[in-house]
Design a protein around this motif. Sequence first.
Motif, PDB file in Angstrom:
ATOM      1  N   ASP A   1      33.972  41.572  45.193  1.00  6.06           N
ATOM      2  CA  ASP A   1      34.862  41.437  43.960  1.00  6.06           C
ATOM      3  C   ASP A   1      35.781  40.505  44.067  1.00  6.06           C
ATOM      4  OD1 ASP A   1      33.665  43.994  43.291  1.00  6.06           O
ATOM      5  OD2 ASP A   1      35.078  45.427  44.598  1.00  6.06           O
TER       6      ASP A   1
ATOM      7  N   ASP B   1      33.233  40.925  37.231  1.00  3.86           N
ATOM      8  CA  ASP B   1      33.904  40.328  38.540  1.00  3.86           C
ATOM      9  C   ASP B   1      33.384  40.578  40.005  1.00  3.86           C
ATOM     10  OD1 ASP B   1      34.270  43.222  38.684  1.00  3.86           O
ATOM     11  OD2 ASP B   1      36.611  42.843  38.513  1.00  3.86           O
ATOM     12  N   THR B   2      32.017  40.854  40.029  1.00  2.00           N
ATOM     13  CA  THR B   2      31.357  41.290  41.220  1.00  2.00           C
ATOM     14  C   THR B   2      30.173  40.232  41.454  1.00  2.00           C
ATOM     15  OG1 THR B   2      31.711  43.596  41.092  1.00  2.00           O
ATOM     16  CG2 THR B   2      30.193  42.685  42.886  1.00  2.00           C
TER      17      THR B   2
ATOM     18  N   LYS C   1      39.654  40.072  44.949  1.00  2.00           N
ATOM     19  CA  LYS C   1      40.025  41.356  46.028  1.00  2.00           C
ATOM     20  C   LYS C   1      39.513  41.096  47.098  1.00  2.00           C
ATOM     21  CE  LYS C   1      40.452  44.692  42.526  1.00  2.00           C
ATOM     22  NZ  LYS C   1      39.780  46.159  41.866  1.00  2.00           N
TER      23      LYS C   1
ATOM     24  N   GLU D   1      28.022  41.285  48.477  1.00  2.00           N
ATOM     25  CA  GLU D   1      28.586  41.417  47.153  1.00  2.00           C
ATOM     26  C   GLU D   1      30.330  41.351  47.395  1.00  2.00           C
ATOM     27  OE1 GLU D   1      27.760  44.828  44.777  1.00  2.00           O
ATOM     28  OE2 GLU D   1      25.572  44.528  45.096  1.00  2.00           O
TER      29      GLU D   1
END
Length: 185
Positions: free
Chosen positions: A156, A135-136, A159, A154
């Motif tokens: 997430d 999920d990154t 989020k 980068e």
Amino acid sequence: MIILIGFLTFFVTAILLLILCTSMILSSVKKKPFPKKLLTTTLSGVLLVSSIYLYQTYFFTFSGIDRENFQKGPGPVTSPTEEFTAHAYYEPYGGSAGGVNVLVEITYNNEKNRVQTVYYSDAKSHFSLKWKNEDTLFILNDEPKYPNSNRSIELDIGKEIYDESGLACKSMLMKDEYETCYLNY
């Protein structure tokens, strides 16, 4: 379209403000009646320009972006667990003297019709997408000849988002879509 209306309204309001100031000075010097209609019109213009600015700033969403002129960028790139797919799009602006913005959207493969914009910036010559883990997402957006142009990050997914202009970070409509919003002025 709303930007054009806002600009024209601002221009007309600025002219009315100059005329109002001149009329107020002349009315006090020559003992003429105060220009009430001109004052009302000018204040209405100021209120309209302020409303457009507040709307653009605090009610921003990426849905206002002209998607008809998009060009496909690198990708799509699917996450290791195949839960997400990252799509990059280039948005040319300003004609031959303009530039290119880049937008990255995430498709949630397990949720029907769920797409989220997670990245919006001016495009640089080196651009790529790479999943660091499930999920990154690492987004490389850099111009090596210009050290201050690096917009790589980068994120997430679910989020974090990045919006170079910062409009997504100020938007009241988008505040539930992310925990952290990154911007670069």
